[in-house]
Design a protein around this motif. Structure first.
Motif, mmCIF file in Angstrom:
data_model
loop_
_atom_site.group_PDB
_atom_site.id
_atom_site.type_symbol
_atom_site.label_atom_id
_atom_site.label_comp_id
_atom_site.label_asym_id
_atom_site.label_seq_id
_atom_site.Cartn_x
_atom_site.Cartn_y
_atom_site.Cartn_z
ATOM 1 N N LEU A 1 6.526 19.562 4.735
ATOM 2 C CA LEU A 1 7.873 20.098 4.977
ATOM 3 C C LEU A 1 8.897 19.033 5.365
ATOM 4 C CD1 LEU A 1 7.108 23.469 6.804
ATOM 5 C CD2 LEU A 1 7.678 23.106 4.396
ATOM 6 N N CYS A 2 8.727 17.807 4.899
ATOM 7 C CA CYS A 2 9.798 16.803 5.036
ATOM 8 C C CYS A 2 9.692 15.830 3.875
ATOM 9 C CB CYS A 2 9.769 16.095 6.388
ATOM 10 S SG CYS A 2 8.644 14.716 6.474
ATOM 11 N N HIS A 3 10.610 14.876 3.821
ATOM 12 C CA HIS A 3 10.714 14.011 2.646
ATOM 13 C C HIS A 3 10.072 12.635 2.849
ATOM 14 C CE1 HIS A 3 13.297 16.883 0.661
ATOM 15 N NE2 HIS A 3 14.053 16.960 1.748
ATOM 16 N N VAL A 4 9.270 12.472 3.880
ATOM 17 C CA VAL A 4 8.617 11.186 4.118
ATOM 18 C C VAL A 4 7.387 11.064 3.226
ATOM 19 C CG1 VAL A 4 7.417 9.744 5.800
ATOM 20 C CG2 VAL A 4 9.462 11.023 6.482
ATOM 21 N N LEU A 5 7.336 10.008 2.432
ATOM 22 C CA LEU A 5 6.202 9.733 1.553
ATOM 23 C C LEU A 5 5.623 8.369 1.890
ATOM 24 C CD1 LEU A 5 7.736 10.913 -1.843
ATOM 25 C CD2 LEU A 5 6.158 12.173 -0.385
ATOM 26 N N HIS A 6 4.293 8.287 1.941
ATOM 27 C CA HIS A 6 3.602 7.020 2.187
ATOM 28 C C HIS A 6 2.988 6.521 0.880
ATOM 29 C CE1 HIS A 6 3.665 7.073 6.662
ATOM 30 N NE2 HIS A 6 3.780 8.387 6.466
ATOM 31 N N GLN A 7 3.070 5.230 0.666
ATOM 32 C CA GLN A 7 2.444 4.612 -0.497
ATOM 33 C C GLN A 7 1.627 3.419 -0.006
ATOM 34 O OE1 GLN A 7 5.407 3.737 -3.473
ATOM 35 N NE2 GLN A 7 6.263 5.793 -3.438
ATOM 36 N N ASP A 8 0.322 3.542 -0.099
ATOM 37 C CA ASP A 8 -0.579 2.488 0.375
ATOM 38 C C ASP A 8 -1.292 1.850 -0.813
ATOM 39 O OD1 ASP A 8 0.184 3.213 2.883
ATOM 40 O OD2 ASP A 8 -1.656 4.303 3.382
ATOM 41 N N TYR A 9 -1.440 0.530 -0.764
ATOM 42 C CA TYR A 9 -2.060 -0.199 -1.864
ATOM 43 C C TYR A 9 -3.103 -1.169 -1.328
ATOM 44 C CZ TYR A 9 2.137 1.538 -4.186
ATOM 45 O OH TYR A 9 3.131 2.338 -4.672
ATOM 46 N N ALA B 1 -8.219 -9.768 -3.820
ATOM 47 C CA ALA B 1 -8.253 -10.962 -2.967
ATOM 48 C C ALA B 1 -7.468 -12.099 -3.626
ATOM 49 C CB ALA B 1 -9.702 -11.389 -2.725
ATOM 50 N N GLY B 2 -6.697 -12.809 -2.813
ATOM 51 C CA GLY B 2 -5.949 -13.960 -3.309
ATOM 52 C C GLY B 2 -4.583 -13.650 -3.863
ATOM 53 N N VAL B 3 -4.220 -12.371 -3.953
ATOM 54 C CA VAL B 3 -2.907 -11.994 -4.487
ATOM 55 C C VAL B 3 -1.822 -12.247 -3.437
ATOM 56 C CG1 VAL B 3 -1.517 -10.041 -5.282
ATOM 57 C CG2 VAL B 3 -3.866 -10.293 -6.057
ATOM 58 N N ASP B 4 -0.631 -12.674 -3.885
ATOM 59 C CA ASP B 4 0.511 -12.883 -2.990
ATOM 60 C C ASP B 4 1.071 -11.511 -2.606
ATOM 61 O OD1 ASP B 4 2.888 -13.462 -1.705
ATOM 62 O OD2 ASP B 4 3.486 -15.026 -3.103
ATOM 63 N N SER B 5 0.654 -10.986 -1.470
ATOM 64 C CA SER B 5 1.040 -9.634 -1.077
ATOM 65 C C SER B 5 2.548 -9.503 -0.864
ATOM 66 C CB SER B 5 0.293 -9.214 0.192
ATOM 67 O OG SER B 5 0.569 -10.105 1.259
ATOM 68 N N ALA B 6 3.186 -10.560 -0.335
ATOM 69 C CA ALA B 6 4.632 -10.503 -0.102
ATOM 70 C C ALA B 6 5.389 -10.364 -1.422
ATOM 71 C CB ALA B 6 5.092 -11.744 0.650
ATOM 72 N N ALA B 7 4.940 -11.082 -2.449
ATOM 73 C CA ALA B 7 5.605 -11.004 -3.753
ATOM 74 C C ALA B 7 5.425 -9.624 -4.380
ATOM 75 C CB ALA B 7 5.062 -12.081 -4.684
ATOM 76 N N ILE B 8 4.209 -9.058 -4.258
ATOM 77 C CA ILE B 8 3.959 -7.718 -4.794
ATOM 78 C C ILE B 8 4.824 -6.692 -4.075
ATOM 79 C CG2 ILE B 8 2.237 -5.904 -5.077
ATOM 80 C CD1 ILE B 8 1.828 -8.225 -6.963
ATOM 81 N N LYS B 9 4.922 -6.821 -2.751
ATOM 82 C CA LYS B 9 5.734 -5.880 -1.984
ATOM 83 C C LYS B 9 7.191 -5.949 -2.421
ATOM 84 C CE LYS B 9 7.050 -4.579 2.726
ATOM 85 N NZ LYS B 9 6.874 -4.842 4.174
ATOM 86 N N GLN B 10 7.706 -7.151 -2.661
ATOM 87 C CA GLN B 10 9.101 -7.285 -3.067
ATOM 88 C C GLN B 10 9.347 -6.622 -4.418
ATOM 89 O OE1 GLN B 10 11.628 -8.505 -1.064
ATOM 90 N NE2 GLN B 10 12.770 -7.425 -2.657
ATOM 91 N N ILE B 11 8.410 -6.750 -5.333
ATOM 92 C CA ILE B 11 8.546 -6.086 -6.631
ATOM 93 C C ILE B 11 8.607 -4.574 -6.446
ATOM 94 C CG2 ILE B 11 7.385 -5.623 -8.828
ATOM 95 C CD1 ILE B 11 6.269 -8.477 -8.692
ATOM 96 N N LEU B 12 7.748 -4.050 -5.580
ATOM 97 C CA LEU B 12 7.737 -2.610 -5.321
ATOM 98 C C LEU B 12 9.035 -2.154 -4.671
ATOM 99 C CD1 LEU B 12 4.068 -2.222 -4.018
ATOM 100 C CD2 LEU B 12 4.957 -1.593 -6.275
ATOM 101 N N LEU B 13 9.563 -2.965 -3.732
ATOM 102 C CA LEU B 13 10.825 -2.602 -3.079
ATOM 103 C C LEU B 13 11.981 -2.630 -4.071
ATOM 104 C CD1 LEU B 13 10.534 -4.429 0.374
ATOM 105 C CD2 LEU B 13 10.081 -2.032 -0.157
#
Length: 305
Positions: free
Chosen positions: A19-27, A31-43
């Motif tokens: 009953l609200c509009h909050v959505l979580h997306q977990d990934y 191993a070895g992936v640049d998580s910051a770069a992936i997050k920026q693409i998603l944002l």
């Protein structure tokens, strides 16, 4: 989910609040992936879709504060001493390295370099041949607007800035820009079709750089040399006047700034004659950066209009 990041993700989990509009997306990433770069693409993907994030908690020092929130921080802490750097904003005392315009102030300059016949043809409007307006417009100058009169659109000049008292706001100044929510809360009747307008322009300016040394960056639409800006107008008194709706800036203009609610000429009918809901969607919409261009020519931002 952008195809480019699919190979780097091992597992995805999507869930939301009841009953609200909050959505979580977990990934879960490999191993070895640049998580910051992936997050920026998603944002960037969320920005293009017009999503708001973070949805549940504040921006902290992890996300950039959008224009209304950035302005609120400046108002609450004018010396920037309590939590400097919040929202990825300035760490400098007194916001000394922020642009001349604060984040809540839309640029006060746009250009309307066109012929009457060109603008009238593009927006399918009638016009008076002897109409005059400024090629570079700032508050209190005359610009071109399109309005709806019964079954005929009219293209005519008007002064940029509606007196605040006419908008139902407290104050004596003229108001060149307004957030849709501000108008809707106090004077929703001013959003009736007869009060809506389209401001004609070919580009608008935003300040870039630091206080005292900032310059103009000009932006516009990739697909249209001439386009519109959703607004409202008033015909009271001797001089018609108008104000434009502002929205949160995109990645091109800057997420800590605001920009005009831009329209394609093909959306004129919806803006002027559509339902309140349809027109409000345009007045609150931030176009994605992929549909715009921006150019910095080094012109000093020296006109405090």
């Amino acid at each position: 989910m952008p195809q480019a990041v699919q190979p780097w993700i091992v597992h995805k989990v999507y869930y939301g609040h009841f009953l609200c509009h909050v959505l979580h997306q977990d990934y879960v990433l490999r191993a070895g992936v640049d998580s910051a770069a992936i997050k920026q693409i998603l944002l960037d993907t969320l920005d293009a879709r017009g999503a708001e994030y973070p949805a549940e908690h504040n921006v902290g020092h992890s996300y950039r504060a959008k224009a209304p929130l950035a302005a609120q921080y400046r108002r609450l802490d004018p010396l920037n001493r309590f939590n400097s750097g919040i929202g990825k904003l300035s760490h400098a005392p007194g916001w000394a390295d922020s642009p001349d315009d604060n984040g809540d102030a839309m640029t006060r300059i746009y250009r309307c370099r066109t012929a009457l016949s060109e603008a009238a043809g593009l927006f399918e409007a009638a016009f008076t041949p002897d109409a005059s307006w400024a090629g570079e417009v700032y508050p209190a100058r005359r610009g071109l607007i399109v309005t709806q009169a019964e079954d005929q659109r009219q293209l005519h000049p008007a002064v940029w800035g509606i007196p605040e008292r006419r908008l139902g706001l407290r104050g004596k100044d003229d108001c060149p820009t307004i957030w849709f929510r501000e108008l809707w809360e106090v004077s929703p009747f001013l959003f009736e079709p007869e009060s809506r307008c389209i401001i004609v322009l070919d580009c608008f300016a935003t300040p870039t750089g630091v206080a005292g040394r900032s310059s103009k960056s000009w932006s516009g639409l990739e697909s249209d040399i001439l386009f519109g800006w959703a607004g409202i107008w008033s015909g009271e008194g001797a001089n018609p006047c108008f104000t434009g709706f502002v929205v949160a800036g995109n990645a091109l203009v800057g997420h800590d700034r605001v920009m005009p609610a831009l329209l394609r000429p093909s959306e004129a009918k919806t803006c002027l004659s559509g339902t309140a809901s349809e027109a409000a969607n345009l007045a609150r919409r931030t176009l994605p950066p992929t549909e715009m261009w921006s150019e910095a020519l080094g012109e000093p931002w020296n006109c405090k209009r």
